[in-house]
Design an enzyme around this catalytic site. Structure first.
Site, short mmCIF file in Angstrom:
data_model
loop_
_atom_site.label_atom_id
_atom_site.label_comp_id
_atom_site.label_asym_id
_atom_site.label_seq_id
_atom_site.Cartn_x
_atom_site.Cartn_y
_atom_site.Cartn_z
N ARG A 140 -1.61 -2.21 -18.50
CA ARG A 140 -2.87 -1.31 -18.50
C ARG A 140 -3.00 -0.05 -17.44
NH1 ARG A 140 -5.73 -4.12 -21.77
NH2 ARG A 140 -7.33 -2.67 -21.59
N ASP A 170 -6.29 14.13 -25.13
CA ASP A 170 -6.18 12.73 -24.47
C ASP A 170 -5.59 11.90 -25.72
OD1 ASP A 170 -6.97 10.14 -24.23
OD2 ASP A 170 -8.97 10.47 -23.77
N TYR A 190 0.83 -1.33 0.09
CA TYR A 190 -0.06 0.07 0.17
C TYR A 190 0.85 1.21 -0.14
CZ TYR A 190 -5.02 -0.25 0.33
OH TYR A 190 -6.27 -0.61 -0.07
N LYS A 195 -1.64 1.19 -24.96
CA LYS A 195 -2.07 0.88 -26.52
C LYS A 195 -0.74 1.12 -27.25
CE LYS A 195 -6.82 2.75 -25.67
NZ LYS A 195 -6.85 3.53 -24.38
N THR A 236 -3.41 6.81 -21.90
CA THR A 236 -3.20 5.22 -21.04
C THR A 236 -1.93 4.90 -21.40
OG1 THR A 236 -4.14 4.16 -23.46
CG2 THR A 236 -5.47 4.49 -21.52
N GLU A 270 -0.39 5.09 -0.59
CA GLU A 270 -1.43 6.02 -0.63
C GLU A 270 -0.52 7.29 -0.41
OE1 GLU A 270 -5.15 6.14 1.53
OE2 GLU A 270 -5.73 4.16 0.56
N1 DSN Z 1 -11.58 1.24 -25.03
C1 DSN Z 1 -10.50 2.08 -25.75
C2 DSN Z 1 -10.39 1.63 -26.98
O1 DSN Z 1 -10.70 0.60 -27.37
O2 DSN Z 1 -10.24 2.57 -27.70
C3 DSN Z 1 -10.61 3.44 -25.57
O3 DSN Z 1 -10.54 3.59 -23.83
#
Ligand code: DSN
Length: 411
Positions: free
Chosen positions: A230, A195, A49, A224, A221, A51
């Site tokens: 993730r 974003d 933990y 990707k 994120t 925090e």
């Molecule tokens: N769900 C994602 C995507 O597949 O583009 C976006 O967060």
């Protein structure tokens, strides 16, 4: 070992591993992380933990996780040339939520891209917190070109005077002009949030212009095109550093996932290495090739093509919905996802389009030659959608092909 103690989970995991190995993933938001990222994600840091922030935790025993988080933050700042980074968001949604929480009050106006044009759930969709707590308006793409129309976005911004303008998308295949967005935001007196969840890897590689010099906040994120675990992160100017930190913790999250933060740090280091640029270039080259091969077989591509790692196929004239195409392609071993077209008359659960992208297959070492084959199988499957023997044969071919590109080649 799971194998002995929890057969149900062990077997489901095993089947997923076999599926990932024997199929072709064209979901543009998925990728295959390095062994090192997997190692950090599955590490004992999940026991801890922490925090708070490095040096200012609410728990004892944090010296090593402090070191890890400091390294992750430093690497994120270096990678993107940012003044401040927060690597604690559990996801891209929470990264966006933390920005809203920092600068908006409930009921404040936001202007963002409509989901059917490529925007994300957290960009103001009614069923999402962002549509519930704030007052969203949407810009879309031009009906003809299916590209962003900056003149119309400017008009909307000036008449609405939103507190935040969101740019960035989940299914927009063209380059986004962040400098133009920042001029519009400045004229409208709005804060700009970019974003870059989808294109973060391309931004790092210099294939897509960076929003960092233009936007007060950048959210993303890590899993990707960036090829990390993730999770999410936020970059911002120093003036917003303490605001964003408090928004994340205690505002919207408690304990950070230190195993994921370690894995983020590992992926940031990978992205700082020279091979990363070549990987991103190949991802985009593969995407352009796959897109043109599919278009060459008689399919209409939204906006006529792609500049990045993804594209959307319009299936309206093919007698098949997005949902049916997704299921059909999955039945032969090609994993994709249904996707709204701009101005799509069908619901998000059905859709008239299908989205494809190349980050995952590029991580497996596939190049342009392989894109020709994949396009051929996609077309054949759609053409013979009611012919089981043909579909069975395609599935066999795809399985054999996919296994030649192991997700984790023997070291
Ligand atoms: N769900 C994602 C995507 O597949 O583009 C976006 O967060």
């Amino acid at each position: 070992m799971l194998r002995e103690t929890d057969r149900e989970i062990y077997l489901a995991l095993k089947k997923e591993k076999e599926k990932q190995s024997a199929t072709i993933t064209l979901i543009p938001s998925e990728n295959i992380v390095s062994r090192e990222v997997l190692e950090a994600t599955g590490s004992i840091l999940t026991n801890k933990y922490a925090e708070g922030y490095p040096g200012k935790r609410y728990y004892g025993g944090c010296s090593h996780v402090d070191e890890i988080e400091r390294i992750a933050v430093e690497r994120a700042c270096k990678l993107f040339g940012a003044e401040h980074a927060n690597v604690q968001p559990h996801s891209g949604s929470q990264a966006n939520m933390s920005v809203y929480y920092t600068v908006l009050k409930p009921g404040d106006k936001i202007l963002a891209m409509h989901m059917s044009a490529g925007g994300h759930l957290t960009h103001g969709v009614a069923a999402n917190f962002s549509g519930l707590f704030y007052k969203p308006s949407f810009y879309t793409v031009d009906r003809e070109s299916e590209m962003l129309d900056y003149g119309k976005i400017r008009e909307a911004a000036l008449s609405l005077k939103p507190r935040v303008i969101v740019c960035g998308a989940s299914s927009y295949s063209r380059t986004i002009d962040f400098s133009m967005f920042s001029q519009i935001a400045a004229e409208a007196g709005a804060i700009l949030l970019a974003d870059i969840a989808h294109i973060a890897g391309l931004v790092v590689a210099g294939i897509h212009p960076s929003p960092v010099p233009h936007a007060q906040f950048v959210s993303s994120t890590t899993h990707k095109t960036l090829r990390g675990p993730r999770g999410g992160f936020v970059l911002c100017r120093s003036e917003y550093a303490s605001g964003i930190n408090s928004a994340l913790m205690p505002g919207i999250q408690g304990g950070p996932l230190m195993h994921v933060i370690a894995a983020k740090a590992v992926s940031f280091r990978d992205a700082l290495r020279p091979g990363f640029k070549a990987y991103q270039e190949q991802t985009v080259n593969n995407c352009k090739k796959l897109c043109s091969e599919i278009a060459g077989r008689g399919y209409r591509i939204v906006s006529g093509g792609t500049d990045n790692h993804l594209f959307v196929i319009d299936l309206v004239n093919k007698g098949i919905t997005g949902l049916e195409a997704q299921e059909l392609l999955e039945s032969v071993g090609i994993i994709t996802n249904k996707n709204l077209l701009p101005f799509d008359p069908l619901s998000p659960k059905v859709t008239s389009g299908i989205r494809m992208g190349t980050p995952s297959i590029t991580s497996r070492g596939m190049k342009e030659r392989e894109m020709e084959k994949i396009a051929g199988w996609i077309h054949e499957a759609i053409e013979h959608k009611d012919n089981n023997p043909v579909l069975k044969d395609i599935k066999k071919q795809i399985r054999r092909f996919a296994l030649e590109y192991p997700i984790y080649p023997a070291a």
